[in-house]
Design an enzyme around this catalytic site. Structure first.
Site, PDB file in Angstrom:
ATOM      1  CG  ASP A 129      -2.616   0.881   0.772  1.00 21.57           C
ATOM      2  OD1 ASP A 129      -1.845   2.249   0.571  1.00 21.57           O
ATOM      3  OD2 ASP A 129      -3.264   0.520   1.860  1.00 21.57           O
ATOM      4  CB  ILE A 130       1.642   3.829  -2.631  1.00 24.68           C
ATOM      5  CG1 ILE A 130       2.843   2.412  -2.579  1.00 24.68           C
ATOM      6  CG2 ILE A 130       2.424   5.245  -2.461  1.00 24.68           C
ATOM      7  CD1 ILE A 130       3.279   2.541  -2.550  1.00 24.68           C
ATOM      8  CE  LYS A 141       4.408  17.582   9.495  1.00 25.58           C
ATOM      9  NZ  LYS A 141       5.861  16.955   8.491  1.00 25.58           N
ATOM     10  CG  HIS A 280      15.175 -24.610  36.591  1.00 28.17           C
ATOM     11  ND1 HIS A 280      13.961 -23.163  37.348  1.00 28.17           N
ATOM     12  CD2 HIS A 280      14.473 -25.036  38.441  1.00 28.17           C
ATOM     13  CE1 HIS A 280      13.423 -23.358  38.256  1.00 28.17           C
ATOM     14  NE2 HIS A 280      13.821 -24.114  38.786  1.00 28.17           N
ATOM     15  NE  ARG A 444      34.111 -28.120  29.157  1.00 31.83           N
ATOM     16  CZ  ARG A 444      33.225 -27.928  28.862  1.00 31.83           C
ATOM     17  NH1 ARG A 444      31.893 -28.981  29.082  1.00 31.83           N
ATOM     18  NH2 ARG A 444      32.606 -26.302  28.183  1.00 31.83           N
ATOM     19  CG  ASP A 474      41.066 -31.422  35.025  1.00 29.81           C
ATOM     20  OD1 ASP A 474      40.687 -31.947  34.244  1.00 29.81           O
ATOM     21  OD2 ASP A 474      41.328 -30.746  36.446  1.00 29.81           O
TER      22      ASP A 474
END
Length: 520
Positions: A129-130, A141, A280, A444, A474
């Site tokens: 639409d224009i 405005k 969670h 980790r 480890d």
């Protein structure tokens, strides 16, 4: 509002005809002259509502298949003329421009057009639409004098004020103008996004996003936080926003986030009946089997404590036997593609608060294309979803010992399961269920210890997956000491060789996938 005009004039041109005939009749009864155009004029004339043709106002015929009809000084001058400036009113008089005090416009259905399956590009373009946005913006405005209505929901308020006072209040005109600018901004955002996709622009210099209010919320993550739920303007079928709620209370902020995480996880388990339990934002149980009831059993047994008050998503129809088992514990939300009538009766019996959602699982594939947007102070981060297609044939066994067939199945299951565990994320599974989860730790090895503690005494045939590489050997020592014999991880650390040596020392099998799955 009407300046020096003796007759009040309204321009009506709407694609959505909801309530327009009744609204126009009330305006006529209040003494308004109605200017109209196209299909709106036909509808009003057929209902006995006399209108003035737009041609008679502009002195030009509608032309070019309706592309040119309202873009004219006689329209925009009537909308934009400031009623408090004699120079504007004099210019209108000298140029025989009559003032327009009320505009009722909604726009060509661009959104509805592009949602049609197989829509042609030319059809989409023709539904941009224009004239409508131009009239809306002019009127908005000049809201100091002009009332502008874009939403049929506002007809009643406008009529009430016009009937009471002969004009709307400034506060109402200002609020309606704000709604107009939101409306045209959203309309243009959809168009911009459509064109951006059409030309394949992957990093546009402007990000145009538009969402529609789905649900005002009582509060957000905590009671002191205000929140609302907005849905994408082009709805995504496989989403919590589009799910059909069959029972229970309104979803909360945390419910929606958890449910979204759950339906993301289960997308990766398409081939077999699978149940995901989530708490969670982390999976606390995942089970897969040849039938959905057994898959539930495995998911529940993963962690019977954490599932309490959790969210469960099932990727097959819920039957009565599975419903009976779920009914016996407290769950916040159940999500599935469908439910038998008997299962639904069981689940809703004395469970008026249990949220039961029906979701379009057959639309999963399309959901992976949507971008993830994360808010940060002063900006947004935008990324693709982590939906990479992985082929286990591309994985590398880096240890001397090869996995057994049962271990390989367990490793693949573990790798799918760890993807949505918060980083640093560790998960332990066998070939059918999750046994231990170590989510979100700052190192980790801590995640490894948590997962092992949860899975202890159930480690026969277990595999351990890490969402990112092991930075030190480890981790391997901890895993080997627990009795786990199979590991899957991305690899890519400068210390990979140390981890491989440690795995070989303990007779473990370890696979590198080459893909990392951080989830912050």
């Amino acid at each position: 509002m009407k300046g020096k005009n003796m007759t009040k004039r309204v321009l009506i041109s709407v694609s959505d005809k909801t309530g327009i005939v009744e609204f126009a009749k009330e305006l006529k009864a209040l003494g308004w002259d109605i200017i109209s155009t196209g299909g709106t004029k036909v509808v009003l004339d057929n209902e006995g509502v006399g209108t003035i043709a737009i041609d008679d106002v502009t002195g030009f015929p509608e032309m070019m298949d309706g592309r040119v009809k309202t873009l004219h000084p006689n329209i925009h001058g009537g909308l934009l003329a400031r009623r408090d400036l004699d120079s504007h009113l004099q210019a209108a008089k000298e140029n025989q421009i009559d003032l327009i005090d009320l505009v009722v416009v909604n726009l060509y259905p661009f959104k509805e057009t592009i949602l049609k399956p197989g829509v042609e590009y030319a059809d989409a373009v023709e539904n941009i639409d224009i004239g409508g946005p131009s009239m809306l913006r002019s009127a908005a405005k000049n809201h100091a004098s002009v009332t502008v209505v874009v939403d049929p929901a506002d007809y009643a308020l406008v009529l009430e004020e016009l009937a009471a006072n002969g004009q709307t209040t400034y506060e109402t005109r200002q609020r309606l103008a704000a709604k107009v600018f939101r409306h045209t901004a959203a309309y243009d955002a959809l168009i911009a996004d459509y064109f951006t996709d059409q030309v394949g622009e992957s990093k546009p210099e402007k990000l145009t996003l538009t969402y529609e209010l789905k649900q005002p919320m009582r509060y957000g993550e905590n009671p002191q936080q205000d929140a609302d739920f907005y849905q994408t303007a082009l709805p995504l079928d496989y989403s919590i926003a589009s799910a059909k709620q069959l029972n229970g209370k309104e979803l909360s902020f945390n419910n929606i986030r958890d449910a979204d995480a759950a339906i993301r996880i289960i997308r990766d388990f398409k081939d077999r009946p699978t149940v995901v339990a989530l708490k969670h934002m982390n999976p606390c149980g995942i089970g897969q089997a040849d039938d959905i009831e057994t898959a539930w059993d495995y998911a529940y047994e993963s962690d019977p404590v954490s599932i309490f008050g959790g969210i469960v998503v099932l990727n097959r129809q819920v039957d009565a036997a599975t419903a009976e088992k779920m009914h016996s514990i407290f769950l916040e939300i159940i999500i599935a593609p469908s439910y038998t009538a008997e299962a639904l009766a069981i689940l809703t019996n004395k469970k008026k608060n249990l949220r039961i959602l029906e979701l379009a699982f057959d639309a999963q594939a399309a959901s992976g294309a949507e971008k993830e947007v994360t808010g940060v102070l002063g900006g947004l981060l935008v990324q693709n979803q982590d939906v990479i297609e992985e082929n286990s044939a591309d994985w590398q066994v880096v240890t001397k010992r090869q996995p057994s067939e049962q271990e390989r199945v367990a490793l693949e299951f573990a790798w799918k399961s760890v993807k949505y565990v918060k980083s640093n994320g560790i998960i332990i599974t066998n070939d059918r269920q999750v046994l231990g989860v170590g989510p979100g730790q700052t190192n980790r090895v801590a995640s490894v210890k948590i997962a092992i503690e949860q899975a202890k005494d159930r480690l026969d045939g277990a595999a351990l997956a890490s969402d990112a590489f092991f930075p030190f050997a480890d981790n391997i020592e901890e895993i080997a000491e627990a009795g786990i014999k199979a590991i899957i991880q991305p690899g890519g650390s400068v210390r990979d060789e140390e981890s491989i040596i440690a795995a070989d020392k303990h007779g473990l099998t370890m696979i590198f996938t080459g893909v990392r799955h951080f989830r912050h």
